[in-house]
Scaffold this active site. Structure first.
Site, PDB file in Angstrom:
ATOM      1  NE  ARG A   1      42.431  47.313  47.315  1.00  0.00           N
ATOM      2  CZ  ARG A   1      41.582  47.272  48.327  1.00  0.00           C
ATOM      3  NH1 ARG A   1      41.269  48.350  48.988  1.00  0.00           N
ATOM      4  NH2 ARG A   1      41.037  46.138  48.693  1.00  0.00           N
TER       5      ARG A   1
ATOM      6  CG  HIS B   1      47.573  45.982  51.146  1.00  0.00           C
ATOM      7  ND1 HIS B   1      46.535  45.210  50.695  1.00  0.00           N
ATOM      8  CD2 HIS B   1      47.687  45.719  52.465  1.00  0.00           C
ATOM      9  CE1 HIS B   1      46.037  44.513  51.703  1.00  0.00           C
ATOM     10  NE2 HIS B   1      46.721  44.800  52.792  1.00  0.00           N
TER      11      HIS B   1
ATOM     12  CB  SER C   1      47.571  46.611  55.859  1.00  0.00           C
ATOM     13  OG  SER C   1      48.202  45.406  55.987  1.00  0.00           O
TER      14      SER C   1
END
Ligand SMILES: C/C1=C2N=C(/C=C3N=C(/C(C)=C4\N[C@@](C)([C@@H]5N=C1[C@](C)(CCC(=O)O)[C@H]5CC(=O)O)[C@@](C)(CC(=O)O)[C@@H]4CCC(=O)O)[C@@](C)(CC(=O)O)[C@@H]\3CCC(=O)O)C(C)(C)[C@@H]/2CCC(=O)O
Length: 210
Positions: A40, A43, A17
């Protein structure tokens, strides 16, 4: 029944990812430490274009990381933010506090004429100095935090200001960016934000990398 072809190992999924995000998102304008936080956050929302709306004050990552390493508590506007914090990543077993369900909060909300999310912050004042504040849901909480700082409340070490939505979200984050009362901050401009992105930012600050 088919044998589906998918990655079954958690770290491998995260690695894949993060590699996809780094290859697709435009992160050039971020210093390395901010880029880690941005990855992040992307994500958590599944939208690489979100990066264009991220704004970090220059001292945000360093100030938040130092506070966490020194054992500062983390104050969250919503249980959803608090629940999203990966305790194992925290550098000093930091307390993660949400006072939305505290029995006193509803009465405070009535007395100040504001939402429970805003009222809950009145229970933080004793330990607000040097803390990390994470607002991922309620625009009224961010507006009210700014009002408290304006009125002389102790200053946190960092504010993650990422409420989501259509009423007050963009405006509260613009207000933080315009005057943070000297507190380092991170925001997502506009309607985007939310508990998941906020918890993801905290998790990135708590420990760099996977
Ligand atoms: C107006 C509110 C908004 N809530 C949004 C989005 C989500 N909220 C969820 C949930 C479960 C909760 N939201 C409350 C914080 C509740 N939400 C509000 C308030 C009415 C006012 C806050 C504000 O405008 O600033 C707020 C209640 C209050 O008095 O403060 C929540 C406490 C409601 C409750 O259960 O009593 C609760 C939080 C529980 C917790 O985690 O502690 C959603 C999951 C929506 C849903 O239930 O369907 C969702 C989560 C989004 C996220 O990522 O966090 C908005 C869109 C932010 C909205 C404010 C802006 C707007 O455009 O309306």
């Amino acid at each position: 029944m088919p044998d589906y072809d998918y990655i079954r190992e958690g770290d491998a999924i995260y690695e894949r990812s993060f590699a996809i995000i780094r290859s697709e998102a435009d992160l050039k304008r971020f210093p390395e430490a901010e880029a880690d936080v941005a990855v992040r956050m992307i994500h958590a929302c599944g939208l690489v274009e979100a990066a264009e709306h991220f704004l970090f004050s220059p001292d945000f990552v360093a100030s938040a990381r130092k506070a966490l390493t020194d054992g500062a508590p983390i104050f969250c506007d919503a249980e959803m933010v608090a629940r999203g914090v990966t305790r194992a990543r925290l550098p000093a077993a930091n307390e993660v506090i949400c006072t939305l369900q505290d029995p006193r909060t509803a009465d405070i909300a009535k007395s100040i004429g504001n939402t429970r999310s805003a009222a809950a912050m009145h229970l933080w004042t004793d330990r607000l100095a040097g803390s990390v504040v994470a607002i991922g849901n309620a625009p009224t909480a961010l507006f009210h935090l700014l009002e408290m700082l304006r009125d002389g409340a102790p200053k946190p070490a960092a504010i993650i200001g990422m409420p989501v939505g259509f009423v007050g979200a963009a405006e509260s984050k613009d207000a933080l960016a315009e005057n943070s009362y000297g507190v380092p901050f991170a925001i997502v401009r506009g309607r985007l934000g939310g508990s998941a992105m906020t918890a993801a930012a905290l998790n990135a600050l708590a420990r760099p990398g996977l």
